[in-house]
Scaffold this motif. Structure first.
Motif, short mmCIF file in Angstrom:
data_model
loop_
_atom_site.label_atom_id
_atom_site.label_comp_id
_atom_site.label_asym_id
_atom_site.label_seq_id
_atom_site.Cartn_x
_atom_site.Cartn_y
_atom_site.Cartn_z
N ASN A 6 0.85 -1.21 0.00
CA ASN A 6 0.00 0.00 0.00
C ASN A 6 0.87 1.24 0.00
O ASN A 6 1.85 1.32 0.74
CB ASN A 6 -0.88 0.04 1.26
N GLY A 7 0.52 2.19 -0.83
CA GLY A 7 1.24 3.46 -0.85
C GLY A 7 2.54 3.43 -1.61
O GLY A 7 3.31 4.40 -1.61
N ALA A 8 2.84 2.33 -2.31
CA ALA A 8 4.12 2.18 -3.03
C ALA A 8 4.21 3.14 -4.23
O ALA A 8 5.32 3.46 -4.67
CB ALA A 8 4.29 0.75 -3.51
N GLY A 9 3.06 3.55 -4.74
CA GLY A 9 3.05 4.42 -5.93
C GLY A 9 2.51 3.72 -7.17
O GLY A 9 2.68 4.20 -8.28
N LYS A 10 1.84 2.60 -6.99
CA LYS A 10 1.32 1.83 -8.13
C LYS A 10 0.24 2.60 -8.88
O LYS A 10 0.31 2.79 -10.10
CB LYS A 10 0.75 0.47 -7.66
N SER A 11 -0.77 3.06 -8.13
CA SER A 11 -1.88 3.78 -8.80
C SER A 11 -1.38 5.09 -9.40
O SER A 11 -1.80 5.48 -10.48
CB SER A 11 -3.01 4.07 -7.81
N THR A 12 -0.48 5.76 -8.69
CA THR A 12 0.07 7.00 -9.21
C THR A 12 0.78 6.73 -10.54
O THR A 12 0.62 7.48 -11.51
CB THR A 12 1.06 7.62 -8.20
N THR A 13 1.55 5.66 -10.60
CA THR A 13 2.26 5.31 -11.84
C THR A 13 1.25 5.01 -12.95
O THR A 13 1.36 5.56 -14.05
CB THR A 13 3.19 4.10 -11.60
#
Ligand SMILES: Nc1ncnc2c1ncn2[C@@H]1O[C@H](COP(=O)(O)OP(=O)(O)OP(=O)(O)O)[C@@H](O)[C@H]1O
Ligand SMILES: [Mg+2]
Length: 320
Positions: free
Chosen positions: A45-52
């Motif tokens: 969670n919060g790794a930046g997947k959705s942002t990427t």
């Protein structure tokens, strides 16, 4: 035809969290996705997947860096990129005031698909995702799993070259999870590249050609499941099955010499030892002190879960 359908170069995204706080959600990641592969993007969670994914699909602007879709800059020509990509977002972004069928048809028409083809595809996808009977109902009347299936059907209405799916199987029951995977593999066989994020380790392990592991906005590793597993030593993990497994055993394991960390995974206690070929006798003596009976003890081969834990430090109570 270019070998890579997607090229990502030094991609960064900074967010403002509050008046005086900023976060680098994505810290300069670079990777390629090959045409025709199923590519998994894994991270906590919060790794930046959705942002990427948002940047790769033109929904968010990158702070800096380049994205090439089929060799063409997405930043310079977003309209052309949008025709080549399909997106299944993590949140429900369907038009809730329209029926399921209308959601599909309007999407296809927006991409310039003729009416006849759009209707034919809508029939096919509604059937495939088990929504034919409910096709004329408003989407607001849909359950979470139904909406999820419709989001996927909509994303493929314009026949994209690459399909991005952000946690596509979350919220689906096991039978639809399997159906979704079958559908994705069928699409993939027909030539669509698949890019997905997921929390379920067993999915990418079985189904992705290559996997990237991200954590705190950084790319930690990329490769096939076997290549990733080769990153960690495999014969230093002792897998123990006990009749009564308790969380507190993780803390108690600290007393073991040569322990790197202890983790509970499914119904097993995994001891990551500092050295290969650990001393089983010592471990057996320790198990005796736990006042539970030992059902099985073995040296375990590493799984993608182990790689994930090793690279991100997540999942281990000792490390937290
Ligand atoms: N619009 C935003 N404004 C400010 N911060 C944001 C915004 N979107 C995401 N973030 C922050 O960026 C970081 C990465 O978030 P992101 O949603 O990309 O993670 P994720 O890997 O998709 O996580 P999850 O598994 O929970 O979906 C988080 O710290 C989050 O708080
Ligand atoms: Mg996310």
């Amino acid at each position: 035809m270019l070998n890579n359908i997607l090229e990502v170069r030094d991609l960064k995204k900074e967010f403002t969290l509050s008046k005086d706080r900023k976060i680098q959600a994505v810290k300069g990641i670079s990777f390629d996705v090959r045409r025709g592969e199923v590519f998994g993007f894994l991270g906590p969670n919060g790794a930046g997947k959705s942002t990427t994914i948002s940047m790769l699909t033109t929904q968010k602007e990158a702070t800096s860096g380049d994205i090439l879709i089929d060799g063409e800059s997405l930043v310079k020509n977003p309209a052309s990129a949008r025709r080549k990509i399909g997106v299944v977002a993590q949140h429900n972004n369907l038009d809730r005031g329209l029926t399921a069928r209308e959601n599909l048809i309007y999407h296809a028409r927006y991409f310039g698909i003729d009416n006849k083809t759009a209707n034919k595809r809508a029939d096919e996808y509604l059937e495939r995702f088990g929504l034919t009977e409910r096709q004329h109902d408003y989407v607001r009347s849909y359950s979470g799993g139904m909406a999820q299936r419709l989001k996927i059907a909509r994303a493929i209405m314009h026949n994209p070259d690459i399909l991005f799916l952000d946690e596509p199987t979350t919220g689906l029951d096991p039978s639809y999870r399997n159906i979704l995977w079958e559908q994705m593999l069928e699409l993939n066989k027909a030539g669509t590249t698949i890019f997905l994020t997921t929390h379920y380790m067993e999915e990418p392990e079985q189904l992705c050609d290559r996997i990237a592991i991200v954590d705190q906005g950084e790319l930690k590793a990329i490769g096939t499941s076997d290549q990733l597993k080769a990153l960690i030593p495999s014969n230093n993990i002792v897998s123990i099955k006990l009749s009564n497994l308790k969380d507190e055993f993780i803390k108690e394991a600290k007393s073991l010499q040569d322990l790197e960390k202890a983790v509970i995974q499914n119904d097993l206690l995994l001891l990551y030892m500092k050295n290969e070929h650990p001393d089983f006798n010592k471990i057996l003596e320790w198990v005796k002190t736990l006042n539970t009976s030992l059902e099985n003890i073995s040296l375990s081969t590493s799984t993608l879960d182990d790689v994930f834990i090793h690279l991100t430090g997540k999942g281990s109570i000792i490390n937290e």
